[in-house]
Design an enzyme around this catalytic site. Structure first.
Site, PDB file in Angstrom:
ATOM      1  N   ASN A   4      73.591   6.555 -33.174  1.00 58.47           N
ATOM      2  CA  ASN A   4      72.235   6.122 -33.301  1.00 58.47           C
ATOM      3  C   ASN A   4      71.998   4.761 -33.454  1.00 58.47           C
ATOM      4  OD1 ASN A   4      71.070   9.091 -33.609  1.00 58.47           O
ATOM      5  ND2 ASN A   4      71.975   9.097 -35.343  1.00 58.47           N
ATOM      6  N   ARG A  46      68.485  10.475 -47.322  1.00 57.43           N
ATOM      7  CA  ARG A  46      68.492  11.785 -46.841  1.00 57.43           C
ATOM      8  C   ARG A  46      69.723  12.714 -47.670  1.00 57.43           C
ATOM      9  NH1 ARG A  46      70.062  13.763 -40.507  1.00 57.43           N
ATOM     10  NH2 ARG A  46      70.252  15.950 -40.550  1.00 57.43           N
ATOM     11  N   ARG A  85      62.494  33.259  -1.070  1.00 57.61           N
ATOM     12  CA  ARG A  85      62.729  31.949  -1.939  1.00 57.61           C
ATOM     13  C   ARG A  85      61.520  30.805  -1.657  1.00 57.61           C
ATOM     14  NH1 ARG A  85      67.910  29.605  -2.879  1.00 57.61           N
ATOM     15  NH2 ARG A  85      67.823  27.433  -3.218  1.00 57.61           N
TER      16      ARG A  85
END
Length: 535
Positions: free
Chosen positions: A45, A94, A181
């Site tokens: 991150n 956290r 298709r």
């Protein structure tokens, strides 16, 4: 109301994603869950992506959107928290139990909402989706509000035929009939969740424990946002997309062409404390065509380790202690001022590498440019301090691990990053000149240069051909003078050749790769030497 601190200056988004101004809404919070224990890419991150930590791309878009009252990074990792805080985002501590390999994002959201019960609407952004723009966030939030939705998912449109394999191994089409298709223009395609960000009400999440519930609406994003960063190869792909967005596309270019070359004459301490020698070297820099002459400035009482200060050394002034020797070769503030004024008089800028805060304060009185030497780029406090004091900052990367360079970049956002090997003199096989290309790709918003300590000039010319836009070489009156840097310096005649040669290489490499060009001077030869060739 919480206000966001000013972010570091960042490359502007492309015109198509320039946001309109919006007013932040009470109780609307942006949340990015960033755990430190990612396996594929450790601390991914905050991996440097196109010159910035990855999480800053989506989070900066969140701030610029104007949608949010508060913007949070939720993490259990101190390194991530430190980086996020340096960019001005609020930190939610956290619970580590919600940041394990097996924990869901929903557990992290629940942990966040316990800490902020006043939150009404959450936008959960993924750091691994750095292509999210502020315009995307604005448009999605408007869709969310206009539809009085409980949640919103981001999607991309894909014209792909989906299949599954049955129990007997038979392939079964899921979204079309093979015998009929459809043509691409006759089919809207499938909407696929890209995971870039999610809006949801805190009430709906508390009721269901899910980010997507109740009335769900969608926001369609550009196809390139389908790429998420999970593995190292994803970093390469996303970095190319970001560079393209910043008009710095590096696709399949082995050599980036330097459009100009700025040369610094590194006088350093080769003056041995003699003002006349220093002025002679400054004049040589000016006459050669170099743009800058650079000194070194340090407070010996601060910089020299206590154990070294009393050691006796042989010097041109006899046997004296190391601290006394260092004091003798340092110029006073009055002398520094005189040298800078001398440079101004003859038309060249004089500045210095700074080795401590005292020297930063002194040099900042007289110049707006400075350099952090290789030895000190791990002193992040000094790097940050210098960044505040100078408008233009250079760093060198010698003796450093990649993580040291990343940390320094985050601390001070240098304007120029110089590839360096700090061996004096450096053998050719250790120069690793192609690292210049790595720096170009990794830090597209910085100018990349080269500070050389090798014998001769040829490898410095090669650095310019590879794309180094700033060149620094040590300069001396005589390589046999006393001093630790003299032997790896170049003398004045060779310094003239250096500047001339660097400018020649820039001219010789000014054209990008492509079909061969026929230049006007060749036309006469084409006419006289080729039979039957029209012009």
């Amino acid at each position: 109301r919480k206000t966001h601190p000013t972010l570091p200056s960042l490359p502007p988004p492309p015109p198509s994603s320039t946001p309109v101004r919006m007013m932040a809404s009470d109780g609307v919070y942006a949340l990015c869950l960033c755990r430190g224990g990612s396996r594929g890419i450790p601390l991914k991150n905050i991996s440097i992506l196109a010159g910035r930590p990855m999480l800053s791309w989506c989070m900066d878009s969140a701030v610029k959107s104007g949608v949010f009252e508060r913007v949070f990074v939720s993490t259990e990792d101190a390194s991530i928290a430190r980086v996020a805080k340096s960019y001005g985002y609020e930190i939610h501590n956290r619970d580590p139990k919600t940041a394990t390999d097996t924990a869901s994002s929903e557990s992290g959201i629940a942990d966040f909402l316990k800490s902020f019960p006043e939150c009404k609407i959450v936008c959960m952004l993924q750091a691994t989706s750095p292509l999210t723009t502020s315009k995307d966030i604005q448009t999605a939030f408007k869709t969310f509000q206009d539809n009085k939705a409980d949640s919103l998912v981001t999607v991309v449109r894909a014209h792909r035929f989906l299949w599954k394999v049955g129990r007997n191994g038979e392939a079964i089409p899921k979204n079309y009939k093979p015998e009929r298709r459809p043509l691409r223009q006759e089919w809207d395609g499938e909407m696929m969740e890209n995971g870039a960000f999610y809006f949801f009400t805190a009430e709906s999440f508390r009721r269901t424990g899910s980010r997507l519930s109740g009335k769900i609406v969608a926001h369609e994003m550009s196809a390139d946002t389908f790429v998420e960063v999970d593995e190292r190869q994803d970093l390469i792909i996303v970095e190319k997309l970001l560079n393209a967005r910043l008009n710095r596309d590096t696709k399949s270019k082995d050599v980036q062409i330097a459009k100009s070359c700025t040369v610094i004459g590194e006088i350093g301490i080769n003056h041995n404390g003699d003002m006349d020698i220093c002025k002679k070297l400054i004049m040589a820099c000016k006459v050669s065509g170099a743009k800058y002459a650079k000194l070194q400035k340090r407070n010996p009482d601060v910089c020299i380790p206590e154990g070294q200060k009393s050691k006796v050394r042989d010097t041109p002034w006899g046997k004296i202690t190391y601290i006394e020797y260092k004091r003798r070769i340092e110029f006073s503030e009055k002398q520094i001022e005189e040298l800078i004024r001398f440079g101004d008089t003859i038309g060249i800028k004089v500045f210095a590498s700074v080795w401590d805060k005292d020297s930063v304060d002194l040099m900042a009185k007289y110049t707006r440019i400075s350099k952090i030497p290789s030895a000190l780029i791990t002193d992040l406090d000094l790097c940050r301090y210098a960044r505040k004091k100078f408008d233009f900052l250079i760093i060198s990367t010698g003796m450093s691990q990649e993580s040291d360079i990343d940390a320094c970049y985050l601390a001070c956002k240098p304007d120029v990053i110089m590839h360096t090997n700090s061996t004096y003199p450096c053998p050719y096989e250790d120069l690793n000149l192609r690292y210049i290309q790595h720096l170009q790709t990794k830090f597209p918003s910085a100018i990349i240069g080269y500070s050389g300590h090798e014998y001769g000039l040829s490898t410095t010319f090669a650095a310019v051909a590879i794309g180094a836009q700033w060149i620094e070489r040590h300069l001396t009156c005589d390589q046999h003078m006393w001093g630790s840097d003299q032997l790896s310096s170049i003398e004045i005649p060779d310094f003239f050749k250096l500047v001339k040669g660097c400018n020649a290489v820039v001219k010789a490499t000014q054209y990008p790769p492509g079909d061969r060009r026929v230049f006007p001077r060749e036309l006469s030869k084409m006419k006289s030497l080729r039979k039957g060739r029209g012009i």
